[in-house]
Design a protein around this motif. Structure first.
Motif, PDB file in Angstrom:
ATOM      1  N   VAL A  49     -12.727  -5.501 -11.675  1.00  0.00           N
ATOM      2  CA  VAL A  49     -13.944  -5.665 -11.996  1.00  0.00           C
ATOM      3  C   VAL A  49     -14.488  -4.132 -12.325  1.00  0.00           C
ATOM      4  O   VAL A  49     -15.163  -3.801 -13.301  1.00  0.00           O
ATOM      5  CB  VAL A  49     -14.955  -6.146 -10.936  1.00  0.00           C
ATOM      6  N   MET A  50     -14.340  -3.184 -11.366  1.00  0.00           N
ATOM      7  CA  MET A  50     -14.834  -1.871 -11.655  1.00  0.00           C
ATOM      8  C   MET A  50     -14.203  -0.930 -12.623  1.00  0.00           C
ATOM      9  O   MET A  50     -14.749   0.065 -13.033  1.00  0.00           O
ATOM     10  CB  MET A  50     -14.689  -1.004 -10.119  1.00  0.00           C
ATOM     11  N   ASN A  51     -12.949  -1.184 -13.233  1.00  0.00           N
ATOM     12  CA  ASN A  51     -12.350  -0.334 -13.953  1.00  0.00           C
ATOM     13  C   ASN A  51     -12.396  -1.232 -15.509  1.00  0.00           C
ATOM     14  O   ASN A  51     -11.768  -0.850 -16.364  1.00  0.00           O
ATOM     15  CB  ASN A  51     -11.063  -0.139 -13.687  1.00  0.00           C
ATOM     16  N   VAL A  52     -13.277  -2.044 -15.745  1.00  0.00           N
ATOM     17  CA  VAL A  52     -13.352  -2.951 -16.887  1.00  0.00           C
ATOM     18  C   VAL A  52     -14.348  -2.537 -17.731  1.00  0.00           C
ATOM     19  O   VAL A  52     -15.406  -1.953 -17.182  1.00  0.00           O
ATOM     20  CB  VAL A  52     -13.335  -4.347 -16.594  1.00  0.00           C
ATOM     21  N   VAL A  53     -14.160  -2.244 -19.028  1.00  0.00           N
ATOM     22  CA  VAL A  53     -15.196  -2.039 -19.963  1.00  0.00           C
ATOM     23  C   VAL A  53     -15.086  -2.799 -21.332  1.00  0.00           C
ATOM     24  O   VAL A  53     -14.018  -3.423 -21.426  1.00  0.00           O
ATOM     25  CB  VAL A  53     -15.144  -0.337 -20.544  1.00  0.00           C
ATOM     26  N   PRO A  54     -16.145  -2.917 -22.241  1.00  0.00           N
ATOM     27  CA  PRO A  54     -16.212  -3.751 -23.482  1.00  0.00           C
ATOM     28  C   PRO A  54     -14.957  -3.209 -24.311  1.00  0.00           C
ATOM     29  O   PRO A  54     -14.696  -2.071 -24.524  1.00  0.00           O
ATOM     30  CB  PRO A  54     -17.716  -3.460 -23.921  1.00  0.00           C
ATOM     31  N   LEU A 272      -8.395  11.511 -16.217  1.00  0.00           N
ATOM     32  CA  LEU A 272      -9.505  11.813 -15.269  1.00  0.00           C
ATOM     33  C   LEU A 272      -9.840  10.404 -14.758  1.00  0.00           C
ATOM     34  O   LEU A 272     -10.317  10.675 -13.456  1.00  0.00           O
ATOM     35  CB  LEU A 272     -10.334  12.309 -16.038  1.00  0.00           C
ATOM     36  N   HIS A 273     -10.048   9.360 -15.191  1.00  0.00           N
ATOM     37  CA  HIS A 273     -10.336   8.252 -14.547  1.00  0.00           C
ATOM     38  C   HIS A 273      -9.745   7.234 -15.690  1.00  0.00           C
ATOM     39  O   HIS A 273      -9.923   7.090 -16.864  1.00  0.00           O
ATOM     40  CB  HIS A 273     -11.906   7.970 -14.806  1.00  0.00           C
ATOM     41  N   VAL A 274      -9.227   6.070 -14.750  1.00  0.00           N
ATOM     42  CA  VAL A 274      -8.778   4.835 -15.540  1.00  0.00           C
ATOM     43  C   VAL A 274      -9.785   3.690 -15.862  1.00  0.00           C
ATOM     44  O   VAL A 274     -10.319   3.331 -15.031  1.00  0.00           O
ATOM     45  CB  VAL A 274      -7.788   3.964 -14.801  1.00  0.00           C
ATOM     46  N   SER A 275     -10.175   3.393 -17.212  1.00  0.00           N
ATOM     47  CA  SER A 275     -10.979   2.135 -17.480  1.00  0.00           C
ATOM     48  C   SER A 275      -9.775   1.373 -18.484  1.00  0.00           C
ATOM     49  O   SER A 275      -9.260   2.063 -19.377  1.00  0.00           O
ATOM     50  CB  SER A 275     -12.251   2.474 -17.954  1.00  0.00           C
ATOM     51  N   VAL A 276     -10.164   0.090 -18.648  1.00  0.00           N
ATOM     52  CA  VAL A 276      -9.215  -0.738 -19.646  1.00  0.00           C
ATOM     53  C   VAL A 276     -10.348  -1.861 -19.962  1.00  0.00           C
ATOM     54  O   VAL A 276     -11.549  -2.020 -19.770  1.00  0.00           O
ATOM     55  CB  VAL A 276      -8.256  -1.378 -18.957  1.00  0.00           C
TER      56      VAL A 276
END
Length: 460
Positions: A49-54, A272-276
């Motif tokens: 949930v916390m590392n998800v982006v559109p 620096l930060h993972v988002s997927v």
């Protein structure tokens, strides 16, 4: 340690909700309400949930290429619509994670902020770090939502252009309404100010945001706004917090088997930060043509080896994903996180736009020397700042390919006639085009959200 985070990613603490479940895509279970710092930490450790982006733009940009057979095989109808830029994208039954999952992340962040205000357990340091994470997650979410589901930021119209709802409370029964684009950007920057002050300088794994990630996200926001002075300021600050963090691709060889990048996600010092991305059509459907590869990735560019693998059908499959399944186990969703390499390119672009050719080339070559074999490396040169800008933008497209960034670059660069581009695709003998500034650059709000809330839809 990675296993610990993967196990935590499978643990979801769900909070009691009522009639707006579909708006947030939350399914209540056992009505567990987090109350302590330990609860909040586990809530944020739900990486799925916390590392998800559109990521709808990743399907629509000009990096993606599908064969007719691959297009036909897409099993989610709205991904087909995104790929050919249909005016109609969603139907009421669609589960659009680029909206619902991201608002769920905002909901979790609001839950933590409210919980810490009501019951400030734990140490001050623990509280501050959780608050910093919450503000970062909200800023990241609102930013990616507004540039997906609203018009490109324009100084003259941002105060009236419809943006996205700004959710600042965990009570999802409050009916949402669309803020303006300006209001959303103002909130993003305000939340990032808070995050920058509260986040730690380092963390155990790069799936948790840190201060340099907040600086990098600020640089990304200001670049999208066209505020090059501020974009430079924060890219410069970000780079200085993590000096010598660029990977030297000459030290890596892509394995002959497997489809992950040669460096694992959690050991990649550039991140620096993972988002997927929330939506997924990767795997064998992520192609470039031989002509594209030869034009952008000549022999000697290590990204040609590390990012691509030849296929039997004559095209090349992208395998250079910086995300190797840490967030969704075994599923390489497209990486969209903040990296030091991106910050070099942001700073280089700002230098060029500020008529500082030599400084722009210095940053550009600092990256290129880490990406090209010694035998093939020749420093990039330019006679003026405009030529340097063209080189930086070309390098940006190569370095950030399939990072869910190109779509937003097209939006902002289409405002400049010298960089504006008409996109064209052919599927099953039919040709589709997307001119610069077309309303279809703004994704429609999911149909079920429109039905539930009555908020105005984006014109397509």
């Amino acid at each position: 340690m990675c296993k610990k985070y993967i196990n935590l990613a499978l643990l979801i603490i769900l909070i009691s909700v009522t009639g707006c479940e579909k708006f947030l895509d939350i399914k209540p279970k056992d009505k567990v309400i987090p109350k302590t710092v330990g609860d909040f930490k586990m809530l944020f450790n739900n990486l799925a949930v916390m590392n998800v982006v559109p990521s709808l733009g990743n399907i629509s940009d000009d990096d993606m290429y599908l064969t007719d057979a691959q297009y036909k095989a897409l099993f989610i109808p709205f991904t087909k619509n995104c790929y050919i830029w249909n005016s109609d994208v969603f139907v009421q039954s669609d589960d659009v994670r680029s909206w619902a999952a991201v608002y769920t992340k905002i909901y979790y962040a609001n839950t933590v902020l409210e919980g810490l205000a009501d019951n400030p357990t734990g140490t001050i340091q623990e509280q501050n770090e959780l608050k910093g994470q919450a503000y970062y997650y909200k800023a990241e979410s609102f930013f990616d939502l507004v540039r997906t589901f609203a018009k490109q930021y324009n100084t003259g119209t941002a105060a009236t252009d419809p943006g996205v709802p700004l959710r600042d409370e965990a009570d999802i029964n409050i009916k949402p309404k669309r803020a303006t684009v300006q209001e959303v950007y103002d909130r993003v920057l305000k939340d990032l100010d808070q995050a920058e002050q509260l986040l730690p300088a380092s963390t155990e794994l790069n799936v948790t945001p840190i201060k340099s990630a907040a600086l990098g996200l600020k640089a990304r926001v200001y670049l999208q706004m066209g505020n090059y002075d501020k974009a430079f300021e924060y890219a410069d600050k970000c780079i200085k917090t993590k000096p010598d963090q660029l990977l030297d691709y000459n030290n890596y060889t892509q394995p002959l088997v497997g489809n992950n990048f040669a460096v694992t996600t959690y050991n990649n010092k550039e991140i620096l930060h993972v988002s997927v991305g929330a939506e997924f059509i990767y795997g064998p459907q992520c192609n470039v043509t031989p002509a594209y590869l030869n034009e952008h990735f000549p022999v000697g560019d290590k990204r040609r080896e590390l990012f691509f693998r030849t296929q039997a059908n004559g095209v090349y499959r992208f395998i250079g994903n910086y995300h190797d399944g840490l967030v969704n186990v075994g599923t390489p969703y497209p990486f969209n996180g903040i990296t030091i390499a991106e910050m070099y390119l942001v700073r280089a672009e700002c230098y060029a736009r500020k008529d500082k050719k030599d400084e722009a080339l210095n940053d550009l070559n600092a990256l290129r020397i880490k990406r090209i074999t010694p035998a093939s490396y020749v420093p990039a040169t330019a006679t003026n700042a405009e030529q340097a800008l063209v080189l930086v933008l070309a390098e940006r497209r190569k370095e950030l390919i399939f990072r869910n960034i190109r779509w937003y670059d097209l939006q902002r660069l289409n405002k400049e006639s010298r960089f504006a581009k008409t996109l064209t695709r052919t599927v099953n003998g039919n040709t589709y085009t997307l001119p610069p500034g077309d309303p279809r650059y703004v994704m429609p709000i999911p149909a079920n959200v429109i039905l539930m809330t009555g908020m105005p839809q984006n014109p397509r």
